[in-house]
Design a protein around this motif. Structure first.
Motif, mmCIF file in Angstrom:
data_model
loop_
_atom_site.group_PDB
_atom_site.id
_atom_site.type_symbol
_atom_site.label_atom_id
_atom_site.label_comp_id
_atom_site.label_asym_id
_atom_site.label_seq_id
_atom_site.Cartn_x
_atom_site.Cartn_y
_atom_site.Cartn_z
ATOM 1 N N LYS A 187 -7.380 -4.333 4.592
ATOM 2 C CA LYS A 187 -7.382 -3.278 5.612
ATOM 3 C C LYS A 187 -6.678 -3.776 6.882
ATOM 4 O O LYS A 187 -6.984 -4.870 7.385
ATOM 5 C CB LYS A 187 -8.828 -2.896 5.918
ATOM 6 N N HIS A 188 -5.749 -2.980 7.375
ATOM 7 C CA HIS A 188 -4.979 -3.372 8.562
ATOM 8 C C HIS A 188 -4.422 -2.136 9.253
ATOM 9 O O HIS A 188 -4.446 -1.033 8.691
ATOM 10 C CB HIS A 188 -3.824 -4.311 8.168
ATOM 11 N N VAL A 189 -3.895 -2.367 10.452
ATOM 12 C CA VAL A 189 -3.198 -1.316 11.194
ATOM 13 C C VAL A 189 -1.751 -1.767 11.312
ATOM 14 O O VAL A 189 -1.481 -2.930 11.638
ATOM 15 C CB VAL A 189 -3.833 -1.141 12.595
ATOM 16 N N ASP A 190 -0.783 -0.870 11.042
ATOM 17 C CA ASP A 190 0.621 -1.292 11.095
ATOM 18 C C ASP A 190 1.012 -1.705 12.515
ATOM 19 O O ASP A 190 1.670 -2.711 12.720
ATOM 20 C CB ASP A 190 1.536 -0.148 10.631
ATOM 21 N N ASN A 191 0.631 -0.885 13.490
ATOM 22 C CA ASN A 191 1.031 -1.150 14.877
ATOM 23 C C ASN A 191 -0.196 -1.132 15.788
ATOM 24 O O ASN A 191 -0.447 -0.142 16.481
ATOM 25 C CB ASN A 191 2.058 -0.102 15.327
ATOM 26 N N TYR B 112 7.545 5.940 0.527
ATOM 27 C CA TYR B 112 7.995 6.664 -0.666
ATOM 28 C C TYR B 112 7.586 5.842 -1.899
ATOM 29 O O TYR B 112 7.912 4.660 -2.000
ATOM 30 C CB TYR B 112 9.517 6.844 -0.621
ATOM 31 N N TYR B 113 6.866 6.498 -2.828
ATOM 32 C CA TYR B 113 6.336 5.775 -4.003
ATOM 33 C C TYR B 113 7.177 6.032 -5.256
ATOM 34 O O TYR B 113 7.748 7.109 -5.426
ATOM 35 C CB TYR B 113 4.891 6.210 -4.270
ATOM 36 N N LEU B 114 7.168 5.040 -6.139
ATOM 37 C CA LEU B 114 8.102 5.050 -7.278
ATOM 38 C C LEU B 114 7.423 4.772 -8.616
ATOM 39 O O LEU B 114 8.076 4.258 -9.527
ATOM 40 C CB LEU B 114 9.165 3.977 -7.023
ATOM 41 N N PRO C 137 -6.156 2.857 10.187
ATOM 42 C CA PRO C 137 -6.314 1.621 9.393
ATOM 43 C C PRO C 137 -6.198 1.983 7.901
ATOM 44 O O PRO C 137 -6.601 3.082 7.503
ATOM 45 C CB PRO C 137 -7.749 1.177 9.710
ATOM 46 N N HIS C 138 -5.633 1.074 7.122
ATOM 47 C CA HIS C 138 -5.474 1.374 5.689
ATOM 48 C C HIS C 138 -5.434 0.096 4.873
ATOM 49 O O HIS C 138 -5.185 -0.986 5.413
ATOM 50 C CB HIS C 138 -4.214 2.218 5.457
ATOM 51 N N GLU C 139 -5.669 0.252 3.582
ATOM 52 C CA GLU C 139 -5.632 -0.905 2.673
ATOM 53 C C GLU C 139 -4.990 -0.482 1.359
ATOM 54 O O GLU C 139 -5.051 0.698 0.983
ATOM 55 C CB GLU C 139 -7.064 -1.411 2.399
ATOM 56 N N VAL C 140 -4.361 -1.463 0.698
ATOM 57 C CA VAL C 140 -3.899 -1.228 -0.672
ATOM 58 C C VAL C 140 -4.887 -1.940 -1.583
ATOM 59 O O VAL C 140 -5.058 -3.165 -1.497
ATOM 60 C CB VAL C 140 -2.466 -1.760 -0.905
ATOM 61 N N GLN C 141 -5.537 -1.164 -2.429
ATOM 62 C CA GLN C 141 -6.535 -1.765 -3.321
ATOM 63 C C GLN C 141 -5.836 -2.498 -4.467
ATOM 64 O O GLN C 141 -4.671 -2.215 -4.761
ATOM 65 C CB GLN C 141 -7.480 -0.662 -3.805
ATOM 66 N N THR D 103 2.691 -3.384 -12.035
ATOM 67 C CA THR D 103 3.688 -3.517 -10.973
ATOM 68 C C THR D 103 3.832 -2.186 -10.232
ATOM 69 O O THR D 103 3.980 -1.135 -10.853
ATOM 70 C CB THR D 103 5.039 -3.946 -11.579
ATOM 71 N N ARG D 104 3.763 -2.287 -8.906
ATOM 72 C CA ARG D 104 3.706 -1.070 -8.061
ATOM 73 C C ARG D 104 4.805 -1.161 -7.011
ATOM 74 O O ARG D 104 4.875 -2.132 -6.256
ATOM 75 C CB ARG D 104 2.321 -1.029 -7.388
ATOM 76 N N TYR D 105 5.675 -0.131 -6.968
ATOM 77 C CA TYR D 105 6.813 -0.152 -6.045
ATOM 78 C C TYR D 105 6.683 0.933 -4.973
ATOM 79 O O TYR D 105 6.228 2.053 -5.257
ATOM 80 C CB TYR D 105 8.119 0.091 -6.793
HETATM 81 C C1 AKG Z 1 1.991 -1.901 4.370
HETATM 82 O O1 AKG Z 1 3.050 -2.357 3.908
HETATM 83 O O2 AKG Z 1 1.663 -2.065 5.579
HETATM 84 C C2 AKG Z 1 1.085 -1.147 3.504
HETATM 85 O O3 AKG Z 1 -0.027 -0.909 3.912
HETATM 86 C C3 AKG Z 1 1.546 -0.668 2.155
HETATM 87 C C4 AKG Z 1 0.987 0.675 1.793
HETATM 88 C C5 AKG Z 1 1.340 1.141 0.396
HETATM 89 O O4 AKG Z 1 2.227 0.578 -0.226
HETATM 90 O O5 AKG Z 1 0.699 2.084 -0.077
#
Ligand code: AKG
Length: 213
Positions: A117-121, A133-135, A179-183, A188-190
């Motif tokens: 869990k983090h905040v980008d800015n 954008y997800y792939l 705030p968000h997290e990647v579980q 492989t996830r792009y």
């Molecule tokens: C980040 O790069 O700061 C993310 O939180 C990635 C988010 C994602 O790929 O869903």
């Protein structure tokens, strides 16, 4: 965005164009040019990978191998710059968007790779909108994990769960509101991420940086 601070659009480019972007990303990955995401040391464990397990490369979309990514970037720019003048006072939120980062192409290579869990800015560095954008075709969230969970400020204990589905784009405010997290991802996830700058905040950040150095 004004209402929720988060916005999801599916079928953003359409299947064919999405596939051409995916092909470029797969080629890039197979070239072996991805590096570990910028790492922050976890003081408790001294372990870098526990914070962030993705591998990344930055591209501007003009490279020979990234023309389709370049087109994607132009399309995202058009959405963000278009909506920049959408509300009554001629702004998006309170922002005047005047630029963006390069595109960060990210791969979570399975094996439970994640981003805590983090905040980008968190500290007003100028970034105001995160666009991802997800792939990931045929992504089964139960089996493959890799959920993006956003904890929007003020939603009490509610969260926004975003599956990283093929040809889906997500926008959210980059600051402490989201705030968000990647579980943990088990396949492989792009994804490709762009951050858009607010002119005033970026200028102010530049001034602070100059004073500090
Ligand atoms: C980040 O790069 O700061 C993310 O939180 C990635 C988010 C994602 O790929 O869903």
């Amino acid at each position: 965005m004004d209402l929720y601070g988060v916005c999801v659009l599916d079928n953003f480019l359409g299947y064919q164009r999405g596939m051409t972007v995916l092909d470029e990303v797969l080629n890039l990955y197979n070239m072996g040019v991805f590096k570990d995401g910028q790492l922050v040391r976890n003081k408790a464990s001294n372990n870098l990978k526990t914070i962030r397990g993705d591998q990344i490369i930055w591209v501007d979309g003009r490279e020979d191998c990234c023309k389709q990514i370049g087109q994607l970037i132009s399309d995202v720019d058009a959405v963000v710059m278009g909506s920049n003048k959408m509300n009554d006072n001629g702004k998006l939120g309170n922002y005047t968007i005047n630029g963006r980062t390069k595109a960060m192409v990210a791969c979570y290579p399975g094996h439970g790779s994640h981003y805590v869990k983090h905040v980008d800015n968190p500290n007003k560095d100028g970034r105001c909108i995160t666009a991802i954008y997800y792939l990931n075709k045929d992504w089964d969230i139960k089996e493959n994990g890799g959920l993006l969970r956003i904890f929007p400020e003020g939603w009490s204990d509610q969260v926004a769960d975003i599956e990283p589905l093929f040809d889906r784009i997500l926008f959210f405010w980059s600051d402490r509101r989201n705030p968000h997290e990647v579980q943990p991802a088990f396949k492989t996830r792009y994804a490709i991420t762009l951050w858009y700058f607010d002119g005033n905040e970026k200028e102010e950040a530049g001034r602070r940086f100059q004073h500090a150095s």
